[in-house]
Enzyme design. Structure first.
Site, mmCIF file in Angstrom:
data_model
loop_
_atom_site.group_PDB
_atom_site.id
_atom_site.type_symbol
_atom_site.label_atom_id
_atom_site.label_comp_id
_atom_site.label_asym_id
_atom_site.label_seq_id
_atom_site.Cartn_x
_atom_site.Cartn_y
_atom_site.Cartn_z
ATOM 1 C CE LYS A 10 -56.112 26.477 -67.583
ATOM 2 N NZ LYS A 10 -57.480 27.049 -67.542
ATOM 3 C CG PHE A 58 -67.242 26.125 -69.966
ATOM 4 C CD1 PHE A 58 -66.206 25.403 -69.382
ATOM 5 C CD2 PHE A 58 -68.042 26.919 -69.152
ATOM 6 C CE1 PHE A 58 -65.966 25.453 -68.011
ATOM 7 C CE2 PHE A 58 -67.821 26.972 -67.771
ATOM 8 C CZ PHE A 58 -66.781 26.238 -67.206
ATOM 9 N NE ARG A 86 -57.911 31.244 -58.334
ATOM 10 C CZ ARG A 86 -58.674 30.630 -59.240
ATOM 11 N NH1 ARG A 86 -58.380 29.401 -59.656
ATOM 12 N NH2 ARG A 86 -59.712 31.229 -59.757
ATOM 13 C CB THR A 92 -61.796 32.912 -64.950
ATOM 14 O OG1 THR A 92 -61.793 32.488 -63.588
ATOM 15 C CG2 THR A 92 -61.939 31.706 -65.867
ATOM 16 N NE ARG A 103 -56.230 32.222 -65.678
ATOM 17 C CZ ARG A 103 -57.051 31.611 -64.828
ATOM 18 N NH1 ARG A 103 -57.735 32.313 -63.950
ATOM 19 N NH2 ARG A 103 -57.185 30.297 -64.848
ATOM 20 C CG ASN A 113 -57.885 30.626 -68.469
ATOM 21 O OD1 ASN A 113 -57.295 29.572 -68.600
ATOM 22 N ND2 ASN A 113 -58.916 30.785 -67.660
ATOM 23 C CG HIS A 116 -55.499 24.796 -62.961
ATOM 24 N ND1 HIS A 116 -56.869 24.872 -62.809
ATOM 25 C CD2 HIS A 116 -55.027 24.151 -61.848
ATOM 26 C CE1 HIS A 116 -57.208 24.289 -61.670
ATOM 27 N NE2 HIS A 116 -56.112 23.842 -61.073
HETATM 28 P P1 GDP Z 1 -60.410 29.201 -62.883
HETATM 29 O O1 GDP Z 1 -60.445 28.606 -61.498
HETATM 30 O O2 GDP Z 1 -60.080 30.682 -62.886
HETATM 31 O O3 GDP Z 1 -59.500 28.438 -63.815
HETATM 32 O O4 GDP Z 1 -61.877 29.111 -63.498
HETATM 33 P P2 GDP Z 1 -63.052 28.002 -63.405
HETATM 34 O O5 GDP Z 1 -62.738 26.977 -62.349
HETATM 35 O O6 GDP Z 1 -64.323 28.745 -63.322
HETATM 36 O O7 GDP Z 1 -63.004 27.301 -64.833
HETATM 37 C C1 GDP Z 1 -62.024 26.337 -65.154
HETATM 38 C C2 GDP Z 1 -61.540 26.591 -66.559
HETATM 39 O O8 GDP Z 1 -62.607 26.351 -67.482
HETATM 40 C C3 GDP Z 1 -61.112 28.029 -66.858
HETATM 41 O O9 GDP Z 1 -59.803 28.334 -66.421
HETATM 42 C C4 GDP Z 1 -61.231 28.079 -68.375
HETATM 43 O O10 GDP Z 1 -60.124 27.458 -69.025
HETATM 44 C C5 GDP Z 1 -62.482 27.219 -68.592
HETATM 45 N N1 GDP Z 1 -63.681 28.081 -68.695
HETATM 46 C C6 GDP Z 1 -64.314 28.761 -67.695
HETATM 47 N N2 GDP Z 1 -65.374 29.440 -68.166
HETATM 48 C C7 GDP Z 1 -65.398 29.197 -69.507
HETATM 49 C C8 GDP Z 1 -66.271 29.623 -70.567
HETATM 50 O O11 GDP Z 1 -67.229 30.373 -70.365
HETATM 51 N N3 GDP Z 1 -65.979 29.162 -71.820
HETATM 52 C C9 GDP Z 1 -64.932 28.313 -72.068
HETATM 53 N N4 GDP Z 1 -64.714 27.894 -73.332
HETATM 54 N N5 GDP Z 1 -64.111 27.886 -71.090
HETATM 55 C C10 GDP Z 1 -64.327 28.327 -69.824
#
Ligand code: GDP
Length: 138
Positions: A10, A58, A86, A92, A103, A113, A116
């Site tokens: 990212k 978000f 993963r 996350t 991460r 973070n 992806h």
């Molecule tokens: P991942 O599968 O671990 O990447 O997590 P998710 O699918 O839940 O979320 C996708 C992406 O959205 C995350 O990797 C973060 O970059 C972003 N994200 C998730 N939760 C938050 C949050 O609470 N705040 C913000 N600003 N970004 C978030």
């Protein structure tokens, strides 16, 4: 099981110069890169990629962040790729990520973070095809 997953390094990681370090961790964990490209996503393209999160609070922040700088997109191959990747990237929220994960080492916050990783074989296929034509997947 397809033995393939999709990843993106990212913009936070790109802008801090961590692309090489992250690719090194990926290689050392036994993943083979079978497609890779660097690009700067438009807000529209970032929004499309994360369309599943459209209703989340978000979403706007996420789209702004993902279009802030260049990303490196890649398809990775390894036995049990989705699950193992993963594990390699960690939670996350980096505050909850285990020692030794990408991460834990490189992420700044739950939003910024560093990487992806696809969450299922089906999404790995969809996400890989979003970035790479068949001719670009080796
Ligand atoms: P991942 O599968 O671990 O990447 O997590 P998710 O699918 O839940 O979320 C996708 C992406 O959205 C995350 O990797 C973060 O970059 C972003 N994200 C998730 N939760 C938050 C949050 O609470 N705040 C913000 N600003 N970004 C978030």
């Amino acid at each position: 099981m397809t033995n393939r997953t999709f990843t993106m390094i990212k913009p936070d990681a790109t802008l801090k110069g961590n692309t090489g370090g992250i690719l090194d961790m990926i290689n050392k964990a036994g993943f083979r890169i079978v497609a890779m490209k660097m690009m700067h996503l438009s807000a529209e393209k970032a929004g499309e990629f994360y369309g599943v999160h459209k209703e989340r609070a978000f979403y706007g922040e996420l789209v702004e962040f993902m279009s802030r700088g260049a990303i490196t997109a890649a398809i990775l191959e390894k036995e049990n790729a989705v699950e193992d990747f993963r594990k390699l990237i960690g939670a996350t929220n980096p505050a909850q990520a285990e020692e030794g994960t990408i991460r834990k080492k490189y992420a700044t916050s739950i939003g910024e973070n560093a990487v992806h990783g696809s969450d299922s074989d089906e999404n790995a296929q969809i996400e890989g095809d979003f970035f790479f034509s068949k001719l670009e997947q080796f």
